[in-house]
Scaffold this motif. Structure first.
Motif, PDB file in Angstrom:
ATOM      1  N   HIS A   1       0.817  -1.218   0.000  1.00 48.11           N
ATOM      2  CA  HIS A   1       0.000   0.000   0.000  1.00 48.11           C
ATOM      3  C   HIS A   1       0.854   1.273   0.000  1.00 48.11           C
ATOM      4  N   ARG A   2       2.148   1.151   0.270  1.00 47.83           N
ATOM      5  CA  ARG A   2       3.048   2.306   0.280  1.00 47.83           C
ATOM      6  C   ARG A   2       3.860   2.410  -1.016  1.00 47.83           C
ATOM      7  N   ARG A   3       3.451   1.637  -2.020  1.00 42.63           N
ATOM      8  CA  ARG A   3       4.131   1.668  -3.318  1.00 42.63           C
ATOM      9  C   ARG A   3       3.095   1.770  -4.429  1.00 42.63           C
ATOM     10  N   ASN A   4       3.387   2.622  -5.425  1.00 49.17           N
ATOM     11  CA  ASN A   4       2.473   2.718  -6.559  1.00 49.17           C
ATOM     12  C   ASN A   4       3.195   2.549  -7.893  1.00 49.17           C
ATOM     13  N   GLY A   5       4.470   2.189  -7.858  1.00 46.63           N
ATOM     14  CA  GLY A   5       5.213   1.946  -9.088  1.00 46.63           C
ATOM     15  C   GLY A   5       5.778   3.185  -9.744  1.00 46.63           C
ATOM     16  N   SER A   6       5.739   4.318  -9.053  1.00 52.91           N
ATOM     17  CA  SER A   6       6.194   5.577  -9.652  1.00 52.91           C
ATOM     18  C   SER A   6       7.685   5.837  -9.472  1.00 52.91           C
ATOM     19  N   VAL A   7       8.386   4.981  -8.732  1.00 49.51           N
ATOM     20  CA  VAL A   7       9.816   5.193  -8.483  1.00 49.51           C
ATOM     21  C   VAL A   7      10.653   4.181  -9.259  1.00 49.51           C
ATOM     22  N   HIS A   8      11.923   4.495  -9.412  1.00 48.23           N
ATOM     23  CA  HIS A   8      12.824   3.634 -10.168  1.00 48.23           C
ATOM     24  C   HIS A   8      14.074   3.354  -9.337  1.00 48.23           C
ATOM     25  N   PRO A   9      14.004   2.364  -8.453  1.00 50.55           N
ATOM     26  CA  PRO A   9      15.160   2.046  -7.614  1.00 50.55           C
ATOM     27  C   PRO A   9      16.285   1.427  -8.436  1.00 50.55           C
ATOM     28  N   THR A  10      17.472   1.465  -7.887  1.00 50.15           N
ATOM     29  CA  THR A  10      18.615   0.812  -8.518  1.00 50.15           C
ATOM     30  C   THR A  10      18.376  -0.690  -8.592  1.00 50.15           C
ATOM     31  N   ALA A  11      17.788  -1.242  -7.538  1.00 47.53           N
ATOM     32  CA  ALA A  11      17.488  -2.680  -7.485  1.00 47.53           C
ATOM     33  C   ALA A  11      16.143  -2.885  -6.800  1.00 47.53           C
ATOM     34  N   SER A  12      15.392  -3.872  -7.258  1.00 45.93           N
ATOM     35  CA  SER A  12      14.169  -4.318  -6.583  1.00 45.93           C
ATOM     36  C   SER A  12      14.420  -5.736  -6.120  1.00 45.93           C
ATOM     37  N   VAL A  13      14.165  -5.982  -4.834  1.00 44.72           N
ATOM     38  CA  VAL A  13      14.507  -7.271  -4.237  1.00 44.72           C
ATOM     39  C   VAL A  13      13.350  -7.768  -3.381  1.00 44.72           C
ATOM     40  N   ASN A  14      13.425  -9.036  -3.000  1.00 47.15           N
ATOM     41  CA  ASN A  14      12.358  -9.631  -2.199  1.00 47.15           C
ATOM     42  C   ASN A  14      12.636  -9.658  -0.708  1.00 47.15           C
ATOM     43  N   SER A  15      13.878  -9.346  -0.300  1.00 46.05           N
ATOM     44  CA  SER A  15      14.214  -9.400   1.122  1.00 46.05           C
ATOM     45  C   SER A  15      15.407  -8.506   1.405  1.00 46.05           C
ATOM     46  N   LEU A  16      15.617  -8.214   2.664  1.00 46.97           N
ATOM     47  CA  LEU A  16      16.785  -7.436   3.067  1.00 46.97           C
ATOM     48  C   LEU A  16      18.072  -8.191   2.741  1.00 46.97           C
ATOM     49  N   ALA A  17      18.066  -9.491   2.932  1.00 49.21           N
ATOM     50  CA  ALA A  17      19.245 -10.301   2.599  1.00 49.21           C
ATOM     51  C   ALA A  17      19.591 -10.186   1.119  1.00 49.21           C
ATOM     52  N   GLU A  18      18.571 -10.194   0.278  1.00 44.28           N
ATOM     53  CA  GLU A  18      18.798 -10.045  -1.156  1.00 44.28           C
ATOM     54  C   GLU A  18      19.314  -8.636  -1.480  1.00 44.28           C
ATOM     55  N   ALA A  19      18.824  -7.629  -0.766  1.00 40.81           N
ATOM     56  CA  ALA A  19      19.318  -6.260  -0.962  1.00 40.81           C
ATOM     57  C   ALA A  19      20.802  -6.184  -0.626  1.00 40.81           C
ATOM     58  N   ILE A  20      21.188  -6.777   0.478  1.00 40.15           N
ATOM     59  CA  ILE A  20      22.603  -6.776   0.882  1.00 40.15           C
ATOM     60  C   ILE A  20      23.449  -7.466  -0.170  1.00 40.15           C
ATOM     61  N   ASP A  21      22.971  -8.593  -0.668  1.00 38.93           N
ATOM     62  CA  ASP A  21      23.698  -9.322  -1.708  1.00 38.93           C
ATOM     63  C   ASP A  21      23.865  -8.459  -2.964  1.00 38.93           C
ATOM     64  N   GLN A  22      22.800  -7.793  -3.390  1.00 37.31           N
ATOM     65  CA  GLN A  22      22.857  -6.925  -4.572  1.00 37.31           C
ATOM     66  C   GLN A  22      23.848  -5.780  -4.363  1.00 37.31           C
ATOM     67  N   ILE A  23      23.816  -5.178  -3.193  1.00 38.46           N
ATOM     68  CA  ILE A  23      24.704  -4.059  -2.879  1.00 38.46           C
ATOM     69  C   ILE A  23      26.166  -4.517  -2.888  1.00 38.46           C
ATOM     70  N   LEU A  24      26.433  -5.649  -2.245  1.00 40.07           N
ATOM     71  CA  LEU A  24      27.805  -6.158  -2.205  1.00 40.07           C
ATOM     72  C   LEU A  24      28.318  -6.490  -3.609  1.00 40.07           C
ATOM     73  N   ARG A  25      27.455  -7.079  -4.429  1.00 41.86           N
ATOM     74  CA  ARG A  25      27.855  -7.371  -5.799  1.00 41.86           C
ATOM     75  C   ARG A  25      28.125  -6.091  -6.591  1.00 41.86           C
ATOM     76  N   ALA A  26      27.284  -5.100  -6.426  1.00 37.89           N
ATOM     77  CA  ALA A  26      27.469  -3.831  -7.142  1.00 37.89           C
ATOM     78  C   ALA A  26      28.750  -3.132  -6.691  1.00 37.89           C
ATOM     79  N   GLU A  27      29.051  -3.195  -5.415  1.00 38.88           N
ATOM     80  CA  GLU A  27      30.235  -2.536  -4.883  1.00 38.88           C
ATOM     81  C   GLU A  27      31.527  -3.274  -5.250  1.00 38.88           C
ATOM     82  N   ALA A  28      31.431  -4.557  -5.553  1.00 42.52           N
ATOM     83  CA  ALA A  28      32.611  -5.345  -5.902  1.00 42.52           C
ATOM     84  C   ALA A  28      33.082  -5.045  -7.329  1.00 42.52           C
ATOM     85  N   ARG A  29      32.209  -4.463  -8.130  1.00 42.43           N
ATOM     86  CA  ARG A  29      32.571  -4.162  -9.530  1.00 42.43           C
ATOM     87  C   ARG A  29      33.521  -3.008  -9.621  1.00 42.43           C
TER      88      ARG A  29
END
Length: 110
Positions: free
Chosen positions: A82-110
């Motif tokens: 209910h707090r999302r309407n699809g109007s934003v464009h995040p760098t990553a969309s993930v299903n969990s905080l753990a997945e967010a951390i994984d995405q961030i670590l991968r992006a930072e390793a590049r």
């Protein structure tokens, strides 16, 4: 060797629906305003942290990240749909905080 760093908590008491009346105001600290992420950026810069990410589960989280110049990860938490309407464009969309951390670590390793 890992050394623990002290935690800091930043929060804004201002809100349009609160009492007492002197706290009832709009301010740049509250999301989607950029003041809070920018303050965090100042603190982390002193610690040598150069990367700036914000993780959240609402459009206002991503808007605040954008306003502060951060990259963002949107956690698709079913309880906050209910707090999302699809109007934003995040760098990553993930299903969990753990997945967010994984995405961030991968992006930072590049």
């Amino acid at each position: 060797m890992h050394t623990a760093r002290p935690c800091r908590y930043l929060y804004c008491l201002d809100h349009l629906d609160v009492l007492p009346a002197f706290l009832r105001q709009r301010c740049y600290c509250r999301k989607p305003g950029p003041a809070m992420p920018r303050r965090v950026s100042q603190v982390t810069a002193r610690l040598g942290v150069r990367s700036r990410w914000m993780v959240g589960d609402s459009d206002t989280d991503i808007q605040a990240a954008d306003a502060a110049g951060f990259r963002s990860a949107l956690v698709l938490n079913p309880d906050s749909t209910h707090r999302r309407n699809g109007s934003v464009h995040p760098t990553a969309s993930v299903n969990s905080l753990a997945e967010a951390i994984d995405q961030i670590l991968r992006a930072e390793a590049r």
